[in-house]
Design an enzyme around this catalytic site. Structure first.
Site, PDB file in Angstrom:
ATOM      1  N   LYS A  22      38.626   9.323 -20.652  1.00 56.65           N
ATOM      2  CA  LYS A  22      37.465   8.444 -20.856  1.00 56.65           C
ATOM      3  C   LYS A  22      37.041   8.436 -22.317  1.00 56.65           C
ATOM      4  CE  LYS A  22      32.746   9.736 -19.845  1.00 56.65           C
ATOM      5  NZ  LYS A  22      32.255   9.787 -21.166  1.00 56.65           N
ATOM      6  N   ASN A  23      36.907   9.614 -22.890  1.00 60.94           N
ATOM      7  CA  ASN A  23      36.354   9.682 -24.241  1.00 60.94           C
ATOM      8  C   ASN A  23      37.329   9.198 -25.308  1.00 60.94           C
ATOM      9  OD1 ASN A  23      34.068  10.609 -23.077  1.00 60.94           O
ATOM     10  ND2 ASN A  23      34.201  12.708 -23.856  1.00 60.94           N
ATOM     11  N   CYS A 116      24.086   9.558 -19.949  1.00 61.61           N
ATOM     12  CA  CYS A 116      23.675  10.657 -19.073  1.00 61.61           C
ATOM     13  C   CYS A 116      22.469  11.396 -19.644  1.00 61.61           C
ATOM     14  CB  CYS A 116      24.836  11.625 -18.882  1.00 61.61           C
ATOM     15  SG  CYS A 116      26.065  11.010 -17.734  1.00 61.61           S
ATOM     16  N   ARG A 121      19.872  13.075 -27.056  1.00 62.64           N
ATOM     17  CA  ARG A 121      20.932  12.185 -27.501  1.00 62.64           C
ATOM     18  C   ARG A 121      20.416  11.170 -28.538  1.00 62.64           C
ATOM     19  NH1 ARG A 121      25.569  11.374 -23.232  1.00 62.64           N
ATOM     20  NH2 ARG A 121      26.715  12.148 -24.999  1.00 62.64           N
ATOM     21  N   ASP A 304      31.230  19.575 -21.813  1.00 63.51           N
ATOM     22  CA  ASP A 304      31.419  18.772 -20.602  1.00 63.51           C
ATOM     23  C   ASP A 304      31.942  19.591 -19.416  1.00 63.51           C
ATOM     24  OD1 ASP A 304      30.520  16.618 -21.983  1.00 63.51           O
ATOM     25  OD2 ASP A 304      32.410  15.552 -22.084  1.00 63.51           O
ATOM     26  N   ARG A 397      31.471   7.265 -13.285  1.00 62.30           N
ATOM     27  CA  ARG A 397      31.537   6.858 -14.698  1.00 62.30           C
ATOM     28  C   ARG A 397      32.725   7.492 -15.400  1.00 62.30           C
ATOM     29  NH1 ARG A 397      25.309   6.745 -16.595  1.00 62.30           N
ATOM     30  NH2 ARG A 397      26.224   5.799 -18.406  1.00 62.30           N
TER      31      ARG A 397
HETATM   32  C1  UD1 Z   1      30.776  12.975 -27.115  1.00 61.40           C
HETATM   33  C2  UD1 Z   1      31.391  12.807 -25.748  1.00 61.40           C
HETATM   34  C3  UD1 Z   1      30.667  13.674 -24.735  1.00 61.40           C
HETATM   35  C4  UD1 Z   1      30.656  15.122 -25.209  1.00 61.40           C
HETATM   36  C5  UD1 Z   1      30.119  15.216 -26.636  1.00 61.40           C
HETATM   37  C6  UD1 Z   1      30.245  16.618 -27.234  1.00 61.40           C
HETATM   38  C7  UD1 Z   1      32.189  10.528 -25.783  1.00 61.40           C
HETATM   39  C8  UD1 Z   1      32.084   9.149 -25.220  1.00 61.40           C
HETATM   40  N1  UD1 Z   1      31.286  11.409 -25.355  1.00 61.40           N
HETATM   41  O1  UD1 Z   1      29.413  12.546 -27.015  1.00 61.40           O
HETATM   42  O2  UD1 Z   1      31.375  13.581 -23.508  1.00 61.40           O
HETATM   43  O3  UD1 Z   1      29.812  15.872 -24.364  1.00 61.40           O
HETATM   44  O4  UD1 Z   1      30.843  14.336 -27.501  1.00 61.40           O
HETATM   45  O5  UD1 Z   1      31.564  17.044 -27.191  1.00 61.40           O
HETATM   46  O6  UD1 Z   1      33.096  10.827 -26.516  1.00 61.40           O
HETATM   47  N2  UD1 Z   1      23.503  14.202 -32.452  1.00 61.40           N
HETATM   48  C9  UD1 Z   1      22.389  13.972 -33.251  1.00 61.40           C
HETATM   49  N3  UD1 Z   1      22.216  12.735 -33.778  1.00 61.40           N
HETATM   50  C10 UD1 Z   1      23.091  11.699 -33.569  1.00 61.40           C
HETATM   51  C11 UD1 Z   1      24.241  11.950 -32.764  1.00 61.40           C
HETATM   52  C12 UD1 Z   1      24.413  13.209 -32.224  1.00 61.40           C
HETATM   53  O7  UD1 Z   1      21.571  14.869 -33.450  1.00 61.40           O
HETATM   54  O8  UD1 Z   1      22.893  10.602 -34.097  1.00 61.40           O
HETATM   55  C13 UD1 Z   1      23.686  15.549 -31.858  1.00 61.40           C
HETATM   56  C14 UD1 Z   1      23.654  15.523 -30.314  1.00 61.40           C
HETATM   57  O9  UD1 Z   1      22.354  15.533 -29.817  1.00 61.40           O
HETATM   58  C15 UD1 Z   1      24.434  16.794 -30.008  1.00 61.40           C
HETATM   59  C16 UD1 Z   1      25.449  16.881 -31.149  1.00 61.40           C
HETATM   60  O10 UD1 Z   1      24.996  15.987 -32.160  1.00 61.40           O
HETATM   61  O11 UD1 Z   1      23.579  17.905 -30.061  1.00 61.40           O
HETATM   62  C17 UD1 Z   1      26.859  16.511 -30.777  1.00 61.40           C
HETATM   63  O12 UD1 Z   1      26.840  15.291 -30.064  1.00 61.40           O
HETATM   64  P1  UD1 Z   1      28.007  14.223 -30.235  1.00 61.40           P
HETATM   65  O13 UD1 Z   1      29.267  14.933 -30.635  1.00 61.40           O
HETATM   66  O14 UD1 Z   1      27.536  13.119 -31.110  1.00 61.40           O
HETATM   67  O15 UD1 Z   1      28.162  13.679 -28.775  1.00 61.40           O
HETATM   68  P2  UD1 Z   1      28.577  12.250 -28.331  1.00 61.40           P
HETATM   69  O16 UD1 Z   1      29.467  11.612 -29.358  1.00 61.40           O
HETATM   70  O17 UD1 Z   1      27.364  11.494 -27.887  1.00 61.40           O
END
Ligand code: UD1
Length: 416
Positions: A22-23, A116, A121, A304, A397
């Site tokens: 998925k990711n 989720c 987020r 995850d 999902r």
């Molecule tokens: C992706 C994965 C998700 C996985 C996560 C961490 C996809 C579609 N989803 O989510 O399944 O759980 O990586 O491996 O690939 N953060 C901020 N500000 C931002 C963006 C992120 O503070 O603008 C923080 C988040 O709150 C979190 C950390 O960064 O604490 C890492 O999150 P991130 O790696 O961005 O997760 P996703 O890309 O949303």
């Protein structure tokens, strides 16, 4: 399907083929917007999040067709039209459209992404990173308007490792004038998949899988054929389900190379694993050994899979300590597991102390998010008696058909 009924207590046996990731698939679908051409994605998972992304691309004028072996994506026709609010809010991964739309249209106006309920987020880092490339953002009521008549390459140092932000930078930087250098890039295998796909399309991206990325801007991209790699989180889900039920399962095509820490934790829990060219053969212990676990960005243990290990350790031998370091709200399944007789205490919302009990008892459970929902199904498989898990739409999902897969492994499950 909204509910899964489970008659627990049966060890999983047999083999299961691991679906595409998925990711990896979601940012690759967004990346297709950067070209006016046709691509073919083999092994693309048929999951609700992919269907939602397909709907969004269709709203942008693209034509999308499922074939027997994968998904055909035709982005020759395209309009910078508005996207339905519900579809954008319905998924976190609509955030990948930001980088891609800035590249293709130079602007977008979108609702904030949903997804989720595993934490705040925020999207602050996405905005900041795209601003470094020349985009400007404005808040318009509930929407975010961004424009970038000229994206320019930049040097970007990420303060924390973020998968989505790294991917968005890559997507936007490809259309920029000049090169982009990212320091502190996330190293997840899904980023390697995105870059492999884009490099086949004619991009020049170096350093995927390391903290240092170099993206050459302004190259013309063409469609390609690409095989989406197997999903390491789905493979991990079925691996820990096998451990929880004391079963024996072959995880066909599991991406062994990218499951190092998951495999180490499974072995610590007492599983015997054979890593073969076919995938991973796993033999669960009669009772899982307790562990100490902390989630971390790749190559650390994936967040995850945290709730899934937590569910399995409720019947572990002794006390386990599980610490969540990525998202701040990822212990939402604890009250559900406690309903089944689990002994869990959460400290400061980041650390769960689990004291293994002899057996869980079946219960009526409510899934509230993707991985937590899968964890509850596994708890049901491990429990004595009958369980019922609601909220299956969240699980769909990310899992093509968790009910079918567990049924093929001998579990007594049915969906309605
Ligand atoms: C992706 C994965 C998700 C996985 C996560 C961490 C996809 C579609 N989803 O989510 O399944 O759980 O990586 O491996 O690939 N953060 C901020 N500000 C931002 C963006 C992120 O503070 O603008 C923080 C988040 O709150 C979190 C950390 O960064 O604490 C890492 O999150 P991130 O790696 O961005 O997760 P996703 O890309 O949303």
């Amino acid at each position: 399907m909204e509910t899964i009924h489970i008659q627990g207590g049966i060890p999983l046996q047999g083999k299961v083929r691991i679906q595409g990731s998925k990711n990896a698939a979601l940012p690759i679908l967004a990346a297709c917007l950067l070209m006016e051409d046709v691509s073919f994605l083999r092994n693309c998972p048929r999951i609700a999040d992919v269907e939602a992304m397909i709907e969004l691309l269709q709203c942008l004028g693209c034509s999308m067709h499922w074939r027997r072996e994968g998904l055909e994506v035709n982005t020759r026709q395209f309009n910078c039209g508005a996207l339905p609010e519900k579809a954008v809010r319905g998924m976190r991964s609509s955030v990948f459209l930001w980088g891609a739309l800035l590249g293709r249209c130079g602007e977008f106006s979108l609702e904030y992404p949903g997804g989720c309920v595993i934490g705040n987020r925020p999207v602050d880092m996405h905005i900041w990173a795209l601003e470094q490339l020349g985009a400007r953002f404005q808040q318009e009521e509930s929407r975010l308007y961004a424009y970038a008549p000229h994206l320019s390459g930049a040097y970007i140092r990420l303060p924390i490792s973020s998968v989505g932000v790294t991917e968005n930078i890559i997507l936007a930087a490809l259309s920029a004038q000049g090169d982009t250098y990212v320091e502190g890039a996330a190293k997840e295998p899904e980023i390697i998949a995105l870059c492999d796909f884009l490099n086949r399309c004619g991009a020049w991206i170096e350093g995927a899988g390391t903290e240092h990325l170099h993206v050459v801007g302004g190259r013309r991209l063409y469609g390609t054929e690409y095989t989406i790699p197997a999903d390491r989180i789905v493979a991990g889900t079925y691996l820990f389900a096998t451990i929880g039920t004391g079963g024996r399962v072959l995880l066909e095509q599991a991406p062994v190379k990218h499951m190092g820490e998951t495999i180490r934790v499974a072995e610590d829990m007492g599983a015997v694993l054979y890593l073969t060219s076919e995938g991973i053969y796993v033999q669960g212990p009669s009772r899982p050994r307790s562990i100490r676990l902390e989630t971390a960005p790749y190559p650390g243990f994936p967040t995850d899979l945290q709730s899934i290990v937590l569910a399995v350790e409720t019947v572990g031998e002794g006390r386990s300590k599980i610490t969540e370091r990525i998202f701040e709200n990822r212990f939402r399944i604890v009250p559900q597991l406690q309903k089944m007789g689990a002994d869990i205490e959460v400290e400061d919302s980041i650390c769960a102390h689990v004291c293994g009990v002899n057996a869980l008892k079946g219960a009526h459970l409510h899934g509230e998010e993707l991985r937590g929902g899968a964890a509850l199904v596994i708890a049901g498989l491990m429990a004595d008696g009958e369980s019922r898990v609601d909220g299956v739409s969240y699980i769909m999902r990310g899992y093509e058909n968790i009910c079918r897969d567990f049924k093929e492994l001998g579990a007594r499950v049915s969906g309605e």
